[in-house]
Design an enzyme around this catalytic site. Structure first.
Site, PDB file in Angstrom:
ATOM      1  N   CYS A  86      -2.001 -12.761   5.061  1.00  0.00           N
ATOM      2  CA  CYS A  86      -2.856 -12.063   6.029  1.00  0.00           C
ATOM      3  C   CYS A  86      -3.651 -10.900   5.472  1.00  0.00           C
ATOM      4  O   CYS A  86      -4.878 -10.937   5.473  1.00  0.00           O
ATOM      5  CB  CYS A  86      -2.019 -11.515   7.179  1.00  0.00           C
ATOM      6  SG  CYS A  86      -1.013 -12.724   7.978  1.00  0.00           S
ATOM      7  N   HIS A 147      -4.034  -5.408  10.854  1.00  0.00           N
ATOM      8  CA  HIS A 147      -3.209  -5.550   9.637  1.00  0.00           C
ATOM      9  C   HIS A 147      -3.931  -5.099   8.364  1.00  0.00           C
ATOM     10  O   HIS A 147      -3.744  -5.687   7.287  1.00  0.00           O
ATOM     11  CB  HIS A 147      -2.718  -7.009   9.475  1.00  0.00           C
ATOM     12  CG  HIS A 147      -1.381  -7.092   8.785  1.00  0.00           C
ATOM     13  ND1 HIS A 147      -0.789  -8.268   8.409  1.00  0.00           N
ATOM     14  CD2 HIS A 147      -0.543  -6.105   8.363  1.00  0.00           C
ATOM     15  CE1 HIS A 147       0.361  -8.020   7.816  1.00  0.00           C
ATOM     16  NE2 HIS A 147       0.537  -6.723   7.776  1.00  0.00           N
TER      17      HIS A 147
END
Ligand SMILES: *[C@@H]1O[C@H](CO)[C@@H](O)[C@H](O)[C@H]1NC(C)=O
Ligand SMILES: *[C@@H]1O[C@H](CO)[C@@H](O)[C@H](O)[C@H]1NC(C)=O
Ligand SMILES: *[C@@H]1O[C@H](CO)[C@@H](O)[C@H](O)[C@H]1NC(C)=O
Length: 593
Positions: A86, A147
């Site tokens: 990610c 994130h």
């Protein structure tokens, strides 16, 4: 002389007439440029595998809405993520650059941002596509997962926050979903890191005590500065160990609106409907455009938060249910765009941040995605399954419908593509690795501009792809591959995921070579015996690699041990630290959909 001038005029007149004719008679679908700034909606799924999607060949998992997007637009079959996890993949997506360039890739096994209270994150001097579009008059929004870090030095400096990276509006998780967010699930972060943190705390405490006493007794001449430095690390490890006891849900499972914390911890059972509510309201607020909306789904990451409506409905357990719910959400986004009459003026994009997660499971149930015929998955930087993802673009009237493009493309290409559509300029002081997709999508270019692609696992180069345009060959040379366990399993079932470096990998010299155009599953490595071009291909790839390496410059490592530790003074907190709790969403309508 007169005759000559007459000829010349005649020549020019016919040229002008021809040009005018060309302008008017251009066949539909080959528009060289569009006279307005389109709206842009980018949808990114989390951990979705290419084999999970109907229009990519899955006939038992139902994704009618994603399939409809492909039917009305262009489906990319060789759409490649710049990283298999990610944080680095999204950093590359947002900046159009390989994550090594921004320092957003791993040097060890902490390969993503691990805490909301870590100091690493997308550096403030990186320019995201949101920033470029914002400067071009777009209203820019991010709804869902970020994130990419939050703070650098103090609790509210928000140096890595979406609003400091060109987004006008943010609603969602600054972090990522983890099991801890759902109380009923087995903690994941706590279990994995606790032992490590406790081990280092003890080792460092013993070292500091021994050194301190020895120094006081005059036995060693280590400067106090070094001992204090050790003690500092010991304290950070201790804090991380301590906070891994049940606090993760409070520290990391939080929802923010712009700079404000809305839910701490988040109420997962209403998150899906709130995210949809936010998407609808952003589009309605900005329908007079132009706007850029990045819908960054929390789906289909574990713990696979799925509403009642979809639970138990698919053939593939909770994971399948979650994929079908995510597809339904895509449908809702499409519906709003269509209902508001924005269909023909909006470029829509759908992709996943990297391949499906093969190792994740609960008991016997597999909780991750499926990468179809491709080898490997999430966390594997070189094998196709970790990086080849679905990629679909729709813009009726401008892009062809029901088209398939097999050329290599990258998630990083979105950056220059949307910058171009907005009339923005790319930053000139740095390397941009993405390429404008419009010529390829509109059919004015036959080939992708990507001749070579570099496949990293952390900061370590694992493989190089060479699309040899004239011959159509698609070479891929692997320098490092993970050691599968059990052998041939296509995954590292002995670990949580495959490593990039160290004992769990094999180095190849000469590299393992495949031609994906003949062997897309990377089953049979070519040898100088079976492939007459072997040496030529390897030499060409080597020289491209050297050229690429010359463009890299050292930057601070955002995921270094120090940057990626929990720092109490950076922990976003609704309340007075450490008493962080709030729910400002209760009472708001969240089931309006
Ligand atoms: C469809 O997706 C499911 C869930 O990931 C997977 O188990 C199945 O093998 C896929 N089917 C095909 C035909 O790819
Ligand atoms: C949108 O574009 C399609 C395809 O070019 C066209 O058929 C349709 O009429 C357009 N719709 C509107 C509302 O302009
Ligand atoms: C951002 O700053 C770091 C140092 O703090 C530097 O190494 C890097 O090159 C800068 N990046 C850009 C794109 O200017």
């Amino acid at each position: 002389m007169v005759e000559f001038i007459c000829h010349l005029m005649c020549y020019w007149t016919s040229l002008i007439i021809l040009l005018v004719l060309c302008l008017f008679l251009r066949p539909p679908g080959s528009h060289a440029s569009v006279s307005y700034k389109p709206n842009i909606v980018l949808i990114l799924a989390d951990d979705l595998g290419i084999g999970d999607v109907g229009c990519y060949g899955n006939d038992t998992l139902r994704t009618p809405n994603i399939d409809r997007l492909a039917k009305e637009g262009v489906k990319l079959t060789q759409h490649i993520a710049a990283a298999p996890l990610c944080s680095p993949s999204r950093a590359a997506f947002l900046t159009g650059r390989y994550p090594v360039r921004s320092g957003m890739d791993a040097i060890d096994d902490s390969r993503v941002i691990l805490w909301t209270g870590a100091s690493g994150g997308l550096p403030p001097n990186e320019t995201t596509f949101a920033r470029i579009l914002q400067q071009q008059g777009y209203m820019t929004g991010l709804i869902g997962k970020w994130h990419q870090g939050v703070n650098c030095e103090s609790r509210n400096d928000h140096c890595h926050h979406p609003l400091n990276h060109g987004f006008d509006y943010f609603y969602g998780m600054p972090f990522t979903l983890v099991n801890e967010c759902q109380i009923t699930k087995r903690p994941e972060k706590n279990g994995v890191f606790r032992a490590k943190y406790w081990f280092y705390t003890q080792i460092i405490a013993i070292a500091v005590l021994t050194l301190g006493i020895a120094k006081l007794a005059g036995l060693v001449s280590v400067p106090w500065k070094i001992i204090t430095c050790f003690a500092w690390f010991g304290l950070l490890f201790f804090a991380s160990w301590f906070s891994s006891y049940g606090f993760t849900r409070y520290w990391d499972c939080i929802i923010m609106r712009n700079h404000e914390i809305i839910e701490q911890p988040m109420m997962v059972e209403r998150t899906t409907s709130i995210i949809l509510r936010e998407v609808v309201s952003f589009i309605e607020r900005n329908k007079h455009g132009p706007f850029l909306l990045f819908v960054s789904f929390l789906h289909v990451h574990t713990p696979l938060i799925t509403t009642e409506m979809f639970r138990g409905k698919s053939r593939y357990g909770l994971y399948g249910d979650n994929v079908e719910e995510m597809d339904w959400m895509v449908g809702r986004v499409l519906d709003v765009i269509d209902k508001e009459g924005l269909k023909n003026t909006t470029l829509m994009y759908f992709a996943s941040d990297h391949g499906g997660f093969l190792e994740t499971h609960e008991g016997k149930a597999h909780l991750g995605g499926w990468n179809g015929i491709y080898k490997g998955g999430k966390a594997m930087g070189g094998w196709e399954g970790g990086i080849r993802v679905p990629g679909i673009l729709r813009w009726p009237g401008v892009l062809p419908a029901d088209a398939v493009i097999e050329e290599p493309t990258s998630l990083m290409d979105i950056y220059p593509t949307v910058a171009h559509l907005a009339g923005g300029r790319l930053p000139q002081d740095r390397v941009i690795d993405g390429r404008n997709l419009m010529p390829l999508l509109q059919g004015s270019a036959q080939h992708s501009e990507h001749e070579f692609m570099f496949h990293y696992c952390g900061v370590y180069l694992h493989a190089v792809r060479w699309h040899q345009k004239d011959s159509g060959a698609l070479w891929k040379a692997h320098y490092i591959t993970p050691v599968f366990q059990p052998e041939g399993a296509g995954a590292c079932y002995n670990r949580r995921f495959c490593p990039c470096i160290g004992e769990g990998v094999t180095h190849h010299d000469p590299p393992l070579l495949f031609d994906l155009s003949r062997d897309p599953s990377e089953v049979k490595p070519l040898t100088p015996g079976t492939e007459p071009l072997f040496d030529t291909v390897i030499r060409r790839i080597e020289s491209a690699l050297q050229e690429h390496r010359r463009t890299l410059t050292p930057v601070p490592h955002q995921l270094s041990g120090h940057n990626n530790m929990w720092k109490p003074w950076l922990q976003p907190c609704c309340g007075i630290f450490p008493f962080c709790w709030c729910d400002k969403e209760s009472g708001n309508p969240h089931t309006a959909l």
